[in-house]
Scaffold this active site. Structure first.
Site, short mmCIF file in Angstrom:
data_model
loop_
_atom_site.label_atom_id
_atom_site.label_comp_id
_atom_site.label_asym_id
_atom_site.label_seq_id
_atom_site.Cartn_x
_atom_site.Cartn_y
_atom_site.Cartn_z
N ARG A 81 0.83 -1.21 0.00
CA ARG A 81 0.00 0.00 0.00
C ARG A 81 0.86 1.26 0.00
O ARG A 81 0.46 2.28 -0.56
CB ARG A 81 -0.97 0.00 1.17
CG ARG A 81 -2.01 1.10 1.09
CD ARG A 81 -3.07 0.99 2.17
NE ARG A 81 -4.17 0.13 1.82
CZ ARG A 81 -5.32 0.54 1.28
NH1 ARG A 81 -5.48 1.83 0.99
NH2 ARG A 81 -6.28 -0.31 1.01
N GLU A 96 -9.39 6.45 7.45
CA GLU A 96 -7.95 6.65 7.28
C GLU A 96 -7.55 7.92 6.52
O GLU A 96 -6.56 8.57 6.88
CB GLU A 96 -7.35 5.44 6.57
CG GLU A 96 -7.39 4.17 7.40
CD GLU A 96 -6.99 2.94 6.59
OE1 GLU A 96 -6.00 2.30 6.95
OE2 GLU A 96 -7.69 2.61 5.61
#
Length: 779
Positions: free
Chosen positions: A322, A725
Site C-alpha cells: 500500500r 484513514e
C-alpha cells in the site's frame, strides 16, 4: 397537534443526518462497558506474559521450577503446553505464541504465568532462571539492508521507462528521506478474557478489530474446530490498526489457560508491556531519483522503499504494497519504478496502523514535490497542480489502474479560495523577512487514498437482522466498534430502510457465532462493507413485508410505501409495528442474513497490475506553523481542511474522524518518536518518553468542512465515502509547512534536510544546518 404531525415527517437518525455516537454519553460518563469492566467470573485466573530481555539470542536453559511453586501460581505455560500449532500470526505462520529456543526481539513472549492475582503472576515471573546465548541483533533498516536481511521477497511496480526518462530529463534531483513509525497508544490496552464452556468450548472476549482471525488462531492453538471458539466484543477503547492482527497472542494465551485449568482467565497488558510487546507503524527509508522540466512537471521517478518489518511478516506484505500504491498520491507519474525491500530486524513485528502504509508512501511524494518547487523557486502548490492527474493520457497509476473519479483539482480550487492561501503565503514571507528568530511556514497538500482491502478476498461482509413482532429491530454484523461510530452508521442504514426511528434498532456486540467469517474492521471499509450487508438483510425482510401486505390487503406492491414509522398500503396507513405483528401472525419470516462483496476490484500480484481499489477518497489541508529557531519549539497556528466524504452517512461522526485523523497524523509527523537502544531495547514505552498530541497541541484556529459537492460515483452505501484513514494524511501539510519555516531560517537559499518526526530537536538541528549551509554558499 402540529408538533405531533411534524414528528412523523422524518425518522430520528435518518441517513445523512447529524446523529450522536450511540455510546457518546457512556464514553464521557464512564458508563461504557469495556472488557476489563466486565464482572470477573468466580475463580478467574490473572495471566502475566513473561518477555525476553534480549533482542536476538538463543535460550540455552530455562528453569521455571521456582515460578511454578511461587505463591498463588496455578499454571505456567510454555511452548510445550500448546496442543495445537504454536503460532499467532495472521498469514505466514512465523509469530510463535511462545519462543521455542530462539528470541528475535526484546519483549517477545517466552512463557506465561496464571495466578490468583496479577501481582502474584508478575512476581512469580521474575523467579525464572534463563540463560541466553546472545546473537548479533539487527535493529535498524540500515542494519538489515547492510546484512541483506529480509522477511519477505522484494517487490516492484513499473509504469513506463523511468530510467530513460531520468536520463533525458532537463533537471534531476535525488535524495534520501526517513519516515518514522508510530505507536497506536489506544486508550484501552490489549486484553482478552476467556471463559470455559461445555465440551471444551471457549468464549473469548477480545479487544480486536478482527474477531474471525482471533477465532482462527485460538482454534489453531487449541487444536479444535473454529466452531468450538467464539470471539465477542461490544467495543474497543481505540484500535487504529494495532488490534487487527496482534490480539491473537493475548487471546490464544488466555484460551490456553482455560484449556489447561478449566477456569476463566484474563490477559491484560499494562501500558509499558503493551508498548514493548506490540507492533508499530512501519518506519521507512526512502530513496528517490526524480527528473522534471522547468515547470516542475515530473518526467520520471525511481523510488526505493526500505521497510522495517520487524522479526516476522505480520501484515507487512500488504502494508509495504500500500505504501507503493500511494507513492503517487495525486500526481501522474508516467514513468515510474517503485521498489520495495521488506527488512527483517530484531525488533517487534510492525503491524497495521491507520493508513496501512499509505501515509509513508504519500509523505515521501510530498517531500519530492516540495524539493522540486524549492529548486525552481516556485510555490509548491503550483508544482502540485502541474503534476495532478488529468488531461490526455494522464490517468494511469504506477500499478496500471485508471483514475476515473479525480476531483482534487476542483476541491483544492475551493480550499485555496476559502483559506485565503495566496494572501496568507505572502503574509508569511513578509513576516519571515522582518523576524530574525521566529519563522512561519505554510503549505497546502492534497490526499488521494484508495479504498478497499488490497487483499481482495477480505472485501466481503455479512449481517444479521431480526424484526421482532413488536416492530423493534435487532442488528448484528461483522464490523467492530472502536469509537469511530460504525455501529451508529450501520444502525442508521437499517433504520432508513425500514423508515423507523434509529432508537428502534438494537445495536449488539460483534460475535463470531452470529456472523461468521468476517473481515477486519480496517482499510476504512467498515461502513462500505457492513452497511451494504445490513442493507441487504433489511431489504430482504422489507420485500417479505411488502409481499405480505400486498396479499393481505389486496393491493399491488407498488401501492405500498414505507413512511416514517408507518406504512401506506393503498389508501390506508398502519404503523410499522402493526405490520410486523401481522406478518408474524401470517407466519412470515422476519429474520434475514445479508451479504456484500465489493465489485470491480481485482489484482494480479505477479504483474503488479489491476484495480485494487473500488474508488478513491480525496481531501486537502492548509497548515500554517510558527517555529522558534532558537529552540525548535513550534505550533500549528491554523488549519483549514476540505474533505470529500461523498454523501456523508453522518456528518457529526465524520467531522470527528477528520479532526481526530488529522491530529493523529500531526503527532506521527512531529512529536511521536520511537527509539531503540543499540541492544534492541525499546525505550520510549510510556507517556513519559513518548509524546502523543495533547489537547493543547490542537491548533487554536481549526477550520474543517465536508465538501458539499462530494458524491461517490460508485454504488457505495448511500453514495458515501470512507472516512477512517484518509484524514490522517491531511497532516502532511504540517510537515511541509515546517519544512517551509526551516527554509526561511536560511533565507530560502538551501532546502532543509528534515526527516519525520520533526521533533523540536530535529527542527533545531535542521535550522542550524540550513544556516550553516546558507553561510557557506554566501562565502
Amino acid at each position: 397537534m402540529a408538533e405531533t404531525a411534524k414528528s412523523t415527517d422524518k425518522i430520528r437518525g435518518s441517513v445523512h443526518g447529524l446523529l450522536v455516537h450511540d455510546s457518546a454519553a457512556k464514553h464521557v460518563s464512564g458508563g461504557a462497558t469495556y472488557i476489563d469492566d466486565m464482572p470477573e467470573p468466580v475463580g478467574m485466573l490473572h495471566v502475566h506474559i513473561a518477555m525476553s530481555t534480549r533482542a536476538h539470542a538463543r535460550i540455552k536453559t530455562m528453569n521455571l521450577d521456582a515460578v511454578r511453586t511461587a505463591p498463588g501460581v496455578v499454571r505456567v505455560l510454555t511452548a510445550d503446553d500448546i496442543p495445537g500449532i504454536n503460532d499467532a500470526s495472521p498469514v505466514m505462520g512465523d509469530d510463535p505464541i511462545f519462543s521455542e529456543g530462539l528470541v528475535e526481539y526484546a519483549g517477545q513472549s517466552i512463557f506465561a504465568v496464571a495466578a490468583t492475582s496479577i501481582d502474584q503472576a508478575r512476581a512469580a515471573a521474575t523467579l525464572a532462571d534463563i540463560e541466553y546465548e546472545d546473537l548479533v541483533p539487527l535493529i535498524s533498516v540500515d542494519d538489515a539492508m547492510d546484512a541483506g536481511s529480509f522477511v519477505l521477497p522484494d517487490y516492484q511496480m513499473v509504469l513506463g521507462d523511468a530510467a530513460a526518462a531520468l536520463k533525458d530529463a532537463p533537471r534531476r534531483l535525488s535524495g534520501r528521506f526517513r519516515v518514522g513509525g508510530q505507536d497506536h497508544f489506544y486508550l484501552e490496552g490489549m486484553i482478552a478474557l476467556a471463559i470455559p464452556g461445555e465440551d471444551r468450548d471457549v468464549r473469548v472476549y477480545s479487544s480486536t478489530q478482527h474477531p474471525s482471525e482471533v477465532q482462527h488462531n485460538v482454534a489453531k492453538a487449541l487444536d479444535v474446530p473454529e466452531h468450538a471458539v467464539t470471539i465477542e466484543l461490544r467495543r474497543m477503547g481505540g484500535g487504529f490498526g494495532g488490534k487487527e492482527s496482534q490480539p491473537s497472542l493475548m487471546a490464544s494465551i488466555a484460551a490456553l489457560v482455560v484449556h489447561h485449568t478449566g477456569r476463566a482467565a484474563k490477559v491484560r497488558l499494562d501500558r509499558d508491556d503493551d508498548m514493548i510487546m506490540t507492533g508499530k507503524r512501519h518506519d521507512f527509508r526512502i530513496d528517490y531519483d526524480v527528473g522534471f522540466d522547468d515547470d516542475g512537471r515530473i518526467l520520471g521517478i525511481e523510488y526505493l522503499h526500505a521497510v522495517r518489518c520487524g522479526m516476522s511478516a505480520d501484515l507487512s506484505a500488504a502494508i509495504a504494497d500500500r505504501a507503493m500504491f500511494h507513492a503517487d498520491n495525486c500526481y501522474y507519474l508516467g514513468n515510474a519504478t517503485i521498489t520495495s525491500h521488506r527488512c527483517k530486524t530484531h525488533t517487534v513485528s510492525n503491524t497495521a496502523f491507520r493508513g496501512f502504509g499509505g501515509p509513508q508512501g504519500m509523505i515521501a511524494m510530498e517531500r519530492v514535490i516540495d524539493r522540486i518547487a524549492f529548486e525552481l523557486g516556485k510555490d509548491p502548490l503550483e508544482v502540485r497542480k502541474t503534476n495532478f492527474y488529468g488531461g490526455e493520457g494522464r490517468d494511469i497509476t504506477p500499478y496500471h489502474m485508471q483514475v476515473e473519479d479525480f476531483v482534487i483539482d476542483e476541491l483544492i480550487e475551493e480550499l485555496e479560495a476559502s483559506s485565503d492561501y495566496a494572501k496568507r503565503r505572502q503574509a508569511v514571507l513578509e513576516f519571515n523577512a522582518s523576524n530574525r528568530y521566529l519563522k512561519k511556514g505554510i503549505a497546502l497538500t492534497p490526499v488521494k487514498f484508495g479504498i478497499s482491502f488490497t487483499t481482495s478476498h477480505l472485501n466481503q461482509a455479512g449481517a444479521l437482522v431480526h424484526v421482532y413482532k413488536d416492530g423493534s429491530v435487532y442488528l448484528n454484523h461483522g464490523g467492530t466498534e472502536m469509537g469511530q461510530g460504525l455501529f451508529t452508521k450501520v444502525a442508521q442504514v437499517v433504520a432508513e430502510e425500514f423508515q423507523i426511528d434509529v432508537d428502534r434498532v438494537k445495536i449488539t456486540s460483534t460475535t463470531t457465532d452470529k456472523v461468521p467469517n468476517t473481515s477486519a474492521t480496517a482499510a476504512s471499509s467498515g461502513s462500505d462493507l457492513n452497511g451494504m450487508a445490513a442493507q441487504a438483510a433489511a431489504r430482504t425482510i422489507k420485500t417479505r413485508l411488502i409481499e405480505h401486505a400486498a396479499s393481505a390487503y389486496n393491493v399491488d406492491e407498488d401501492q405500498i410505501e414505507f413512511l416514517p414509522n408507518r406504512v401506506r398500503i393503498g389508501n390506508q396507513e398502519i404503523s410499522f409495528d402493526q405490520l410486523a405483528h401481522e406478518a408474524y401472525m401470517a407466519r412470515i419470516s422476519l429474520s434475514s442474513t445479508g451479504y456484500y462483496r465489493t465489485p470491480k476490484i481485482h489484482w494480479d500480484a505477479e504483474s503488479a497490475r489491476g484495480r485494487p481499489f473500488y474508488y478513491f477518497a480525496y481531501g486537502a489541508a492548509v497548515s500554517e506553523v510558527l517555529l522558534d529557531t532558537l529552540t525548535g519549539e513550534n505550533r500549528v497556528t491554523r488549519v483549514d481542511i476540505l474533505h470529500d466524504a461523498g454523501r456523508s452517512l453522518n456528518p457529526a461522526l465524520d467531522y470527528g474522524q477528520i479532526e481526530g485523523g488529522f491530529i493523529q497524523g500531526m503527532g506521527w509527523l512531529t512529536t511521536e518518536e520511537l527509539w531503540w537502544d543499540d541492544k534492541g531495547h525499546f525505550r520510549t514505552h510510556a507517556p513519559s518518553t513518548y509524546k502523543i498530541p495533547a489537547c493543547s497541541d490542537r491548533p487554536d484556529d481549526f477550520r474543517m468542512k465536508i465538501w458539499d459537492k462530494g458524491r461517490n460515483m460508485e454504488n457505495t452505501i448511500y453514495r458515501s465515502k470512507a472516512i477512517g484513514e484518509p484524514p490522517l494524511m491531511l497532516a502532511n501539510a504540517v510537515f511541509s509547512a515546517l519544512t517551509d519555516a526551516v527554509a526561511a531560517a536560511g533565507d530560502y537559499t538551501v532546502f532543509p534536510e528534515l526527516d519525520t518526526p520533526a521533533t523540536p530537536e530535529r527542527l533545531l538541528l535542521a535550522v542550524d544546518d540550513v544556516k550553516r549551509r546558507a553561510s557557506e554558499d554566501v562565502a
